[in-house]
Design a protein around this motif. Sequence first.
Motif, PDB file in Angstrom:
ATOM      1  N   VAL A   7       0.855  -1.190   0.000  1.00  0.00           N
ATOM      2  CA  VAL A   7       0.000   0.000   0.000  1.00  0.00           C
ATOM      3  C   VAL A   7       0.893   1.243   0.000  1.00  0.00           C
ATOM      4  N   VAL A   8       1.100   1.804  -1.167  1.00  0.00           N
ATOM      5  CA  VAL A   8       1.914   3.005  -1.332  1.00  0.00           C
ATOM      6  C   VAL A   8       1.048   4.049  -2.018  1.00  0.00           C
ATOM      7  N   VAL A   9       0.973   5.229  -1.418  1.00  0.00           N
ATOM      8  CA  VAL A   9       0.108   6.276  -1.973  1.00  0.00           C
ATOM      9  C   VAL A   9       0.947   7.533  -2.191  1.00  0.00           C
ATOM     10  N   PRO A  10       1.107   7.964  -3.423  1.00  0.00           N
ATOM     11  CA  PRO A  10       1.850   9.209  -3.647  1.00  0.00           C
ATOM     12  C   PRO A  10       1.050  10.421  -3.171  1.00  0.00           C
ATOM     13  N   PHE A  11       1.756  11.478  -2.777  1.00  0.00           N
ATOM     14  CA  PHE A  11       1.089  12.717  -2.366  1.00  0.00           C
ATOM     15  C   PHE A  11       0.326  13.303  -3.544  1.00  0.00           C
ATOM     16  N   PRO A  31     -11.599   8.225   9.902  1.00  0.00           N
ATOM     17  CA  PRO A  31     -10.698   7.442   9.043  1.00  0.00           C
ATOM     18  C   PRO A  31     -10.286   8.231   7.791  1.00  0.00           C
ATOM     19  N   GLU A  32      -9.133   7.877   7.265  1.00  0.00           N
ATOM     20  CA  GLU A  32      -8.703   8.460   5.995  1.00  0.00           C
ATOM     21  C   GLU A  32      -8.426   7.321   5.029  1.00  0.00           C
ATOM     22  N   PRO A  33      -9.389   7.038   4.151  1.00  0.00           N
ATOM     23  CA  PRO A  33      -9.178   5.906   3.246  1.00  0.00           C
ATOM     24  C   PRO A  33      -8.079   6.212   2.229  1.00  0.00           C
ATOM     25  N   PHE A  34      -7.349   5.175   1.879  1.00  0.00           N
ATOM     26  CA  PHE A  34      -6.257   5.295   0.919  1.00  0.00           C
ATOM     27  C   PHE A  34      -6.654   4.669  -0.406  1.00  0.00           C
ATOM     28  N   VAL A  35      -6.274   5.303  -1.474  1.00  0.00           N
ATOM     29  CA  VAL A  35      -6.347   4.655  -2.779  1.00  0.00           C
ATOM     30  C   VAL A  35      -4.914   4.327  -3.156  1.00  0.00           C
ATOM     31  N   SER A  36      -4.603   3.044  -3.061  1.00  0.00           N
ATOM     32  CA  SER A  36      -3.213   2.658  -3.264  1.00  0.00           C
ATOM     33  C   SER A  36      -2.843   2.764  -4.732  1.00  0.00           C
ATOM     34  N   LEU A  37      -1.540   2.880  -4.961  1.00  0.00           N
ATOM     35  CA  LEU A  37      -1.044   2.961  -6.332  1.00  0.00           C
ATOM     36  C   LEU A  37      -1.433   1.721  -7.114  1.00  0.00           C
ATOM     37  N   SER A  38      -1.364   0.576  -6.481  1.00  0.00           N
ATOM     38  CA  SER A  38      -1.844  -0.642  -7.125  1.00  0.00           C
ATOM     39  C   SER A  38      -2.387  -1.531  -6.034  1.00  0.00           C
ATOM     40  N   GLU A  39      -3.414  -2.283  -6.409  1.00  0.00           N
ATOM     41  CA  GLU A  39      -4.036  -3.152  -5.426  1.00  0.00           C
ATOM     42  C   GLU A  39      -3.152  -4.350  -5.132  1.00  0.00           C
ATOM     43  N   ALA A  40      -3.203  -4.810  -3.922  1.00  0.00           N
ATOM     44  CA  ALA A  40      -2.443  -6.010  -3.594  1.00  0.00           C
ATOM     45  C   ALA A  40      -3.180  -7.202  -4.185  1.00  0.00           C
ATOM     46  N   PRO A  41      -2.523  -7.964  -5.045  1.00  0.00           N
ATOM     47  CA  PRO A  41      -3.220  -9.081  -5.672  1.00  0.00           C
ATOM     48  C   PRO A  41      -3.370 -10.245  -4.704  1.00  0.00           C
ATOM     49  N   ALA A  42      -4.466 -10.998  -4.909  1.00  0.00           N
ATOM     50  CA  ALA A  42      -4.713 -12.135  -4.037  1.00  0.00           C
ATOM     51  C   ALA A  42      -3.762 -13.282  -4.369  1.00  0.00           C
ATOM     52  N   PHE A  43      -3.409 -13.388  -5.663  1.00  0.00           N
ATOM     53  CA  PHE A  43      -2.508 -14.458  -6.081  1.00  0.00           C
ATOM     54  C   PHE A  43      -1.266 -13.820  -6.670  1.00  0.00           C
TER      55      PHE A  43
END
Lengths: 484, 256
Positions: free
Chosen positions: A68-72, A205-217
Motif C-alpha cells: 500500500v503506497v500512496v503518492p502525495f 478514518p482516511e481511506p487510501f487509494v493505493s497505487l496498485s491493489e495487492a493481488p490475491a494471487f
Amino acid sequence: MVAALGPGGLRLTALDANARAMGLQPGEPLARARARIGTGIVVHPADRPADAAALERLCLWAMRYTPVVVPFRESEGGDGFFLDVSGSSHLFGGEEALVSDLAGRLSANAIPARIALADTPGAAFALARHSGPGSPRIVAPGAGAAALRGLPVIALRIDPAIAESLRKLGLRRIGALADAPRAPLARRFGEALLLRLDQALGHRPEPFVSLSEAPAFSASRGFLDPIGHQNIIVATVRHLMEELAHKLAAAGLGARCLRLILHRVDGHSSSLDLGLSEPTRCESTVARLLDLRLDRLGPALDAGFGFETLRLDVTAIGLLAPGQAALAIVPALGASGLGPLADALRQRIGRRAIRLEPRASHIPERAAAQTPWRVDAVTLHWPGGGAYAKPRRPLVLLRRGEAAEEVIALAPDGPPQRFRWRRRLHRITHAEGPERIAGEWWHETAPTRDYYLVEDESGCRLWLYREGNYSAPPVGWFVQGLFA
Amino acid sequence: MRRPRGTSLKDVQDAEALIALRDLVGSPPPLIVPACLPFGLPEIDARLPHGGLALGSLHEVAPDSDADAAAALGFTLALVARHLAQAEGEAVLVMGRGHPTPYGHGLVDLGLDPGRLLLFEVETDTEVYQAVEESLHAQGLRAVAGLVDAALPLKQSRRLHLAAGGTGLLLLILRPAQAVEANVAATRWRIAGAAASRDRFGCILKPRWRVHLDRCRNGRTGHWLLEWNHAAHRFGLAGTLADHAPEASQGRCALG
C-alpha cells in the motif's frame, strides 16, 4: 533552484542547500530573489510531468516495504508518498529498523528525505514536513495527538488561505485549534478543516487509494545474479505460474489477466500485462504467450544491467472447474479453437481481437458492441432468423451518419431521388422505407430518424436517414450504412 | 497462358518415339485432388480446376471500383458463410486500417453468425499478413480472410500460399480496387455491385453482384451475375431467371 509559473509570475518551487543558506524560501517570487541575491543564481524551469513520473517510479520502488503506497496529491505538494506499514514492519525487524533501512537506502541514492511514522497519515505528514530537525520521527502508538500539539496549523494539509485566517485569529498551533470550540470553526471555515484535524488526530478514518491493489494471487522470485536473457525470464515465469497454479486450483479459479513485474537492478521496474481469452492454470500457455510478447518487444524492453526480481500477479480471475490431468501430452483444445489463437495474436502483434455482441437497443449504432475477444460458455443470441420479418440491416455501419448533400426528394417526406455522398452523385433507382426509429427518451432527446434503403444506378445499396421533420426544419439527410 | 498437358511436344512427329519416352518416364504420380468449396453452380464450378474454390490455396478478391467496396466485402463474407455453413468451425477476419468493421446485425442478414467470427484489427498490411499466417497454423478454424490496404505482393502471396498448403482452410485476401500486382493467387475475383433481385412486391430480396473471374490457374475465366441466398447459403445465377424472359415464360407455360 527551480522556478515555475505561480500566482503573480514566476515563483520558486524548490531550492538546493546553498539557496536555503542564503535565506530563500519556496514560494518566493523569482524577481525578489534576483533582487536580493543578484544574478549569480542558476534557475531551472520546473517540469511537473517529469516530477510526477519520478515520484511514481519511487513509489513503485517503495513497494518493497508494503503493497500500500500512496503518492502525495497535488494539494499535498506532490513530492512524497505514504506507506501503510501496519502488518509489514515486522518483516524488516520492527518500525525503527524499517525507517532506518528506508532512510539509508534513500540517502544511498542521493534522495534527501524526511521520514516520520505515526498512527495516522495526517500526523505522519505533519511530523515529516513541519517538525524541527531534532524531534523524534517515530511516534509511539497513541502519542500522535500530543506530538502534533506544537506544530503549525498549515501542517494539517489545509488551504494556505485558511491557515492565514487562523493565524490572524491567533490559532497558530494545532493544539490551540484542537482546544477551540468546533461549531464556530465549522461555520466559518467549512467542514474541510475539521475533517483534516480529525483525520490527523485519528478520530475519523482516511481511506487510501493505493497505487496498485495487492493481488490475491502473486508469486515472486529474486536472483542473486541479475538476469536478462529471454529464455531465463520465460523459464522463471513458468515456475512462478506453477506455484500459482496450485493455489488457483485449490480455489477453483483460473487466471484471466496476469501482470509480470520486472524489477531492474537500478531500481527501475517495468510491467507486462497478459490478457487471456479464457481462464487458465496452464503454465506452458502462459510461458508461450510471454515468449511471443518478448519476441515482439525485443529491445523495447530494456533490461539494463539485468533484472533482480520477477513478480507474477494474477490481476483478474475466472471460474475454472478442476480438470482431469491428461496422461498423454496432447495439445489441449478449449471449447473453441479461437481462444488460443486470439491470445497468440494479441501477444504477437499487440492489436485488438474483438468479438461482436448484440445489445438490447433499437438505435442501430447501439444495437451491437465490439468487446475484447473472450471465450464464454454462453452463446450470444442475435435477433433475426425467426418467423417474423426483421428489417434489413447494413453490412457496414458507419459510426455516425455522414451528411448527404444536394439532396433532391420528390415529395417533402419521401425518399431522395438523388444526392451527393463522398463526392459521388448517387441517382436513386429504388427506395424502400421509411423505417422510423425514435430516439431513446431515457437517454437523450435525439430527433426521430426515418431510414430508407436506397439503391442507385450502379447497384450500390445504401442506408440513409432523414433527421427531423419537414414540418419543423431543419432537416438533414445522413448516410449511415452500406449494404452488400 | 493455358497449356494443356502434352502440347509442348506437338513438334514430335513420331508417335512411337513418344510412347517410348512415356515408358521411359513411367506413369505419372496420381494427382491429389484437393478439397474445394463448390459454388453449387455448374456454370462456375466447371471453370474452376477442381470443381470449386480450392481450399488450402490463396484466392484474391477485389472490388471493381472504390464504390464497390461493400459489394466485394459482401462477396468475401458470403463465401466464408457458405464454407462455415457446411461444418463446425470458426473463421478469422483480419482487418487492415482502411476497412470498416462489419456490423453484427448485417452479418446475420448475410447468413454469417457473428459468434463464429473473430475480428482482428491491425494497423498495417504487414501485420495483416502476419496475423493471417499465424491463423493458418491454428486448429479448429475453417476460413481466414485478410483485408489489406494495398496490392497483394508476390513475396507475401507466395508465403501465404505455402503456409496454406495442406491446411484445408479457405484463404481469401480482399484488396482495394486498382491495386494489381503479379502474385501466385490461384484465382482473382473482381466484384461490382448490381441491382438486387426483387420479390413480387418489388422489394429488395437478395443482393446481386457482377462477378468477374479475371484469373484462374488451371481453369478458365468468366463473368456472371450472382445472387446470394443468405438463408440457404447458396449462390444463384441471376441471368437465367430475371434477364431471360422467354425462358421464364416457357416455364410458366409448362406449368400452366
